[in-house]
Design an enzyme around this catalytic site. Structure first.
Site, short mmCIF file in Angstrom:
data_model
loop_
_atom_site.label_atom_id
_atom_site.label_comp_id
_atom_site.label_asym_id
_atom_site.label_seq_id
_atom_site.Cartn_x
_atom_site.Cartn_y
_atom_site.Cartn_z
N LYS A 117 0.41 5.61 8.27
CA LYS A 117 0.89 5.83 6.89
C LYS A 117 -0.29 5.88 5.92
CE LYS A 117 1.46 2.31 4.56
NZ LYS A 117 1.57 1.14 3.71
N LYS B 151 -7.93 0.84 -2.40
CA LYS B 151 -7.39 0.39 -1.11
C LYS B 151 -7.31 1.54 -0.10
CE LYS B 151 -4.97 -1.72 2.03
NZ LYS B 151 -5.64 -2.62 2.97
N THR C 27 0.88 -1.18 0.00
CA THR C 27 0.00 0.00 0.00
C THR C 27 0.92 1.23 0.00
OG1 THR C 27 -1.55 -1.21 1.39
CG2 THR C 27 -1.91 1.15 1.19
#
Ligand code: NAD
Length: 339
Positions: free
Chosen positions: A284, A207, A132
């Protein structure tokens, strides 16, 4: 004319590369994903070759020992660099922490090696990145890989370490139709739902939006579970009510942050929040959501508030940074006690 020894060796190398798959990044997710992928490939073809690579050599060694312990006859090698991995394999899967590591593995390792390969060999290569990371970094890396003749998809996952271990992950894939179709046969060995979201970068976009929801929900479930207990409710009763009512969500029914709230289940809170999705990684992802929200001028006030809370968790209680992000409940618990 008889082929020379050099030519035969080259053909042998190309043949082995064709039968070989490399996995780079054997962390919490990568270890489980590579195990499923390789064991299913091995079951289909006992002559298949496997290559693993990690910046921490012990992680690659631990994987190798675990895999060969289960499949003693398997042909598994440890590559010390991503260059070695891509030279050995036509299919390369990467599962790294985020943008800096993807830039480094691709731009410094895989790309120069791909550029040095004969065009025919380069174009037989498929790179699948399940990290990701930032959408624009992923798009740039994919464009660079594709310029060598190779194929690439972004294929971030949903389902966590439990899904990775069970082989039930969802893969959100971005890339050209033909590359998606080629990647599907690999991804289906590690997951149950393989969704083509669109062009390069769109798997990541999906995502990041999903994790924006998840990050916010995990905090509010922590808030509700704490509030309910302070009202005298039993955590299992409260979780049962939420999970069968309109507040029900994965953060409550699978990843509930309160020990004993989910009888018969084993969320990370039952193991002192070990083994799930690290708080630092959720922070993050909230940052990735903030960045794309800024670029697209989309308001995400709840996302911003959640990012601030995860940032405080990491800063004020660094021990929770590597623990599952549901440990935000512990942070809420202690912040409330202080007041
Ligand atoms: P992790 O930190 O456990 O694993 C990352 C691995 O990459 C480590 O083994 C690390 O040594 C290795 N690595 C780092 N730099 C490298 C380099 N330059 N070359 C080779 N190896 C390198 O992280 P994780 O939990 O496995 O997550 C990986 C990715 O999956 C992240 O992008 C994360 O956001 C995403 N993700 C994680 C989960 C989860 O539940 N853990 C769920 C969905 C998505």
């Amino acid at each position: 004319m008889r082929p020379s020894v050099r030519c035969l060796k080259e053909l042998d190398r190309i043949y082995l590369r064709h039968k070989s798959t490399s996995f780079i990044g054997l962390g919490r997710m990568g270890h489980e994903m590579a195990f499923n992928l390789f064991s299913k490939q091995f079951a289909r073809d006992a002559e298949a070759h496997f290559v693993v690579c990690d910046a921490i050599p012990d992680s690659a060694r631990a994987f190798s020992e675990n895999f060969l312990g289960h499949f003693p006859g398997a042909k598994l090698a440890i590559a010390t660099t991503p260059e070695e991995a891509i030279l050995a394999s036509q299919t390369v899967v990467t599962m790294l922490p985020s943008s800096p590591q993807v830039k480094s593995v691709y731009s410094e390792g895989l790309l120069p090696t791909l550029r040095g390969l004969p065009r025919k060999q380069a174009s037989s290569t498929l790179c699948i990145d399940s990290t990701t990371l930032d959408v624009s970094v992923a798009k740039q890396v994919a464009a660079d890989v594709i310029s060598t003749g190779a194929e690439m998809v972004d294929a971030p996952v949903s389902g966590g370490v439990t899904g990775a271990k069970a082989g039930t992950l969802s893969f959100l894939v971005g890339g050209a139709d033909a590359s998606f179709k080629r990647s599907e046969s690999i991804l289906s060995l590690m997951g149950q739902r393989i969704i083509h979201c669109g062009d390069s970068g769109s798997g990541l976009g999906a995502k990041i939006c999903n994790n924006l929801v998840l990050g916010v929900q995990q905090i509010v479930i922590g808030e509700a579970m704490l509030l309910g207990q302070r009202l005298g409710l039993d955590p299992a009763v409260l979780a049962g009510v939420i999970n069968s009512s309109t507040g029900g969500c994965w953060a409550s029914s699978v990843n509930n942050p309160v020990p004993s709230a989910l009888p018969g289940k084993s969320p990370p809170c039952e193991r002192d929040y070990e083994g799930g999705f690290a708080t630092a990684l959720m922070l993050k992802d909230m940052g990735l959501a903030r960045d794309i929200a800024k670029q697209t001028k989309s308001p995400i006030p709840l996302g911003e508030a959640a990012e601030n809370i995860y940032a405080r968790v990491v800063q004020e209680q660094p021990a929770l940074s590597r623990k599952d992000f549901s440990s935000v409940y512990r942070f809420l618990e202690t912040s409330q006690q202080k007041e």
